[in-house]
Design a protein around this motif. Structure first.
Motif, short mmCIF file in Angstrom:
data_model
loop_
_atom_site.label_atom_id
_atom_site.label_comp_id
_atom_site.label_asym_id
_atom_site.label_seq_id
_atom_site.Cartn_x
_atom_site.Cartn_y
_atom_site.Cartn_z
N THR A 117 7.77 -10.75 1.55
CA THR A 117 8.38 -9.80 2.48
C THR A 117 8.51 -8.41 1.88
N THR A 118 8.31 -8.28 0.58
CA THR A 118 8.28 -6.97 -0.06
C THR A 118 6.99 -6.88 -0.85
N THR A 119 6.84 -5.84 -1.66
CA THR A 119 5.58 -5.66 -2.36
C THR A 119 5.78 -5.24 -3.80
N ARG A 120 4.86 -5.68 -4.65
CA ARG A 120 4.80 -5.19 -6.01
C ARG A 120 3.58 -4.29 -6.19
N GLY A 121 2.95 -3.93 -5.08
CA GLY A 121 1.77 -3.10 -5.14
C GLY A 121 2.08 -1.65 -4.87
N LEU A 122 1.07 -0.92 -4.41
CA LEU A 122 1.25 0.50 -4.12
C LEU A 122 2.00 0.72 -2.81
N ALA A 123 1.50 0.10 -1.74
CA ALA A 123 2.02 0.36 -0.40
C ALA A 123 3.16 -0.61 -0.06
N PRO A 124 4.25 -0.13 0.54
CA PRO A 124 5.36 -1.01 0.92
C PRO A 124 4.95 -1.98 2.03
N VAL A 125 5.39 -3.23 1.90
CA VAL A 125 5.03 -4.27 2.85
C VAL A 125 6.28 -5.03 3.25
N GLN A 126 6.44 -5.26 4.56
CA GLN A 126 7.52 -6.11 5.07
C GLN A 126 7.01 -6.90 6.26
N ASN A 127 7.70 -7.99 6.58
CA ASN A 127 7.30 -8.84 7.71
C ASN A 127 7.84 -8.32 9.03
N ARG A 128 7.63 -7.06 9.31
CA ARG A 128 7.97 -6.51 10.61
C ARG A 128 7.11 -5.27 10.82
N PRO A 129 6.77 -4.95 12.08
CA PRO A 129 5.91 -3.79 12.35
C PRO A 129 6.65 -2.48 12.15
N GLY A 130 5.87 -1.43 11.89
CA GLY A 130 6.43 -0.08 11.83
C GLY A 130 6.97 0.33 10.48
N VAL A 131 6.59 -0.37 9.39
CA VAL A 131 7.08 0.01 8.06
C VAL A 131 6.44 1.32 7.60
N THR A 132 5.13 1.48 7.88
CA THR A 132 4.44 2.72 7.53
C THR A 132 4.71 3.76 8.60
N ARG A 133 5.41 4.85 8.22
CA ARG A 133 5.84 5.85 9.20
C ARG A 133 5.28 7.23 8.92
N SER A 134 4.23 7.30 8.09
CA SER A 134 3.58 8.57 7.81
C SER A 134 2.16 8.26 7.33
N LEU A 135 1.35 9.30 7.19
CA LEU A 135 0.02 9.15 6.60
C LEU A 135 0.20 9.15 5.08
N ASN A 136 0.05 8.00 4.46
CA ASN A 136 0.30 7.87 3.02
C ASN A 136 -1.01 7.89 2.26
N PHE A 137 -1.17 8.89 1.40
CA PHE A 137 -2.40 9.10 0.63
C PHE A 137 -2.25 8.52 -0.77
N TYR A 138 -3.15 7.61 -1.14
CA TYR A 138 -3.14 7.00 -2.47
C TYR A 138 -4.44 7.33 -3.19
#
Length: 303
Positions: A117-138
């Motif tokens: 339900t969370t992440t140890r990577g670059l991008a945040p991850v959760q079990n619900r829609p709408g977590v990414t709320r901007s254009l995230n450049f990696y």
């Protein structure tokens, strides 16, 4: 009377959804099972058999977790065009409906593990829609790969105003980048191509002129025979759109197990200039692209 009208509308909506669901099921039932696609799914380590999910070999696991894109970090989170970083030589943007698994796939592509339900990577991850709320450049400010995690289109846990702002920024970003951009459209393997997917693909092709690749995500959650049929249905739906910029072949992955991720990395690399894969497999190419700098990068990753 208002109650009666609302009840009628609700009943009509349920009937429409039921008819849509039946039509998808009917298409799957009528779609022939391709032995070649089934063999491909099994070779990639995808699908579910009677005993559960397919187990990957140690070599497949190692290859899936390789950090072939080099050392990456968050460059910028942009909520509007004024906050966009300068265009890179080539950028890959991940797109798709909300909760389709874009952020998890981004983490898998760069060799990072995502938790449940969370992440140890670059991008945040959760079990619900709408977590990414901007254009995230990696990526790196200096060279190599740059990946953009875009907000999902469709339902999200956010206000209508905020969602409209993301959609506008995403559309303007895609159109303004044009041919410098490549888009990876993510489709949940358990679902079909929806109207929003079609609209987005047509916008990419007709308005922005941006080449696009398509990948089915969460392919470890679908029975092998059903996955093969859904693969065929998706290919047929894409062919009907007549997209000029669509790259051949639908890809299949599991971000959780990394099955299919190495093959997807190579397909993306074929669309990008040299230097996209900072640590490619192979002797002469690795020396040409990485050299001493790549060795130094490897050492930094191990610290």
């Amino acid at each position: 009377q208002a109650h009666t009208t609302h009840k009628a509308q609700t009943g009509a909506t349920r009937k429409t959804r039921s008819m849509s669901l039946c039509s998808v099921r009917e298409r799957l039932r009528r779609t022939p099972l391709s032995d070649a696609v089934v063999r491909r799914i099994r070779a990639l380590g995808l699908g579910r058999e009677r005993g559960g999910a397919v187990r990957l070999s140690d070599e497949q696991l190692r290859e899936g977790r390789r950090r072939e894109l080099g050392r990456m970090g968050l460059i910028r989170a942009a909520a509007n065009l004024d906050e966009l970083p300068r265009a890179a030589e080539a950028e890959l943007a991940l797109a798709g409906r909300s909760n389709v698994g874009k952020s998890s796939l981004l983490n898998a592509l760069v060799g990072k593990r995502s938790g449940g339900t969370t992440t140890r990577g670059l991008a945040p991850v959760q079990n619900r829609p709408g977590v990414t709320r901007s254009l995230n450049f990696y990526g790196s400010e200096r060279r190599g790969a740059r990946i953009v995690d875009m907000p999902g289109y469709g339902f999200a846990f956010a206000s209508d105003g905020a969602t409209a702002q993301w959609q506008a920024a995403m559309r303007e970003f895609v159109v303004s980048r044009g041919g410098l951009l490549r888009v990876l459209l993510c489709v949940d393997a358990r679902q079909s191509l929806r109207a929003l997917d079609r609209e987005f693909l047509l916008m990419l092709d007709r308005e922005a002129g941006v080449p696009c690749l398509v990948v089915m995500t969460k392919c470890d959650l679908v029975p092998t025979s059903e996955l093969a049929r859904r693969f065929a249905v998706l290919e047929a739906d894409l062919a009907e759109l007549g997209l000029r910029g669509l790259r051949a072949g639908v890809h299949m992955v599991s971000s959780r197990t990394t099955a299919g991720v190495p093959e997807l990395r190579r397909a993306i690399a074929r669309e990008m200039p040299k230097g996209w894969l900072r640590f490619p497999r192979g002797g002469t190419e690795a020396a040409e692209v990485g050299g001493a700098e790549a060795k130094a990068g490897d050492a930094a990753e191990e610290e």
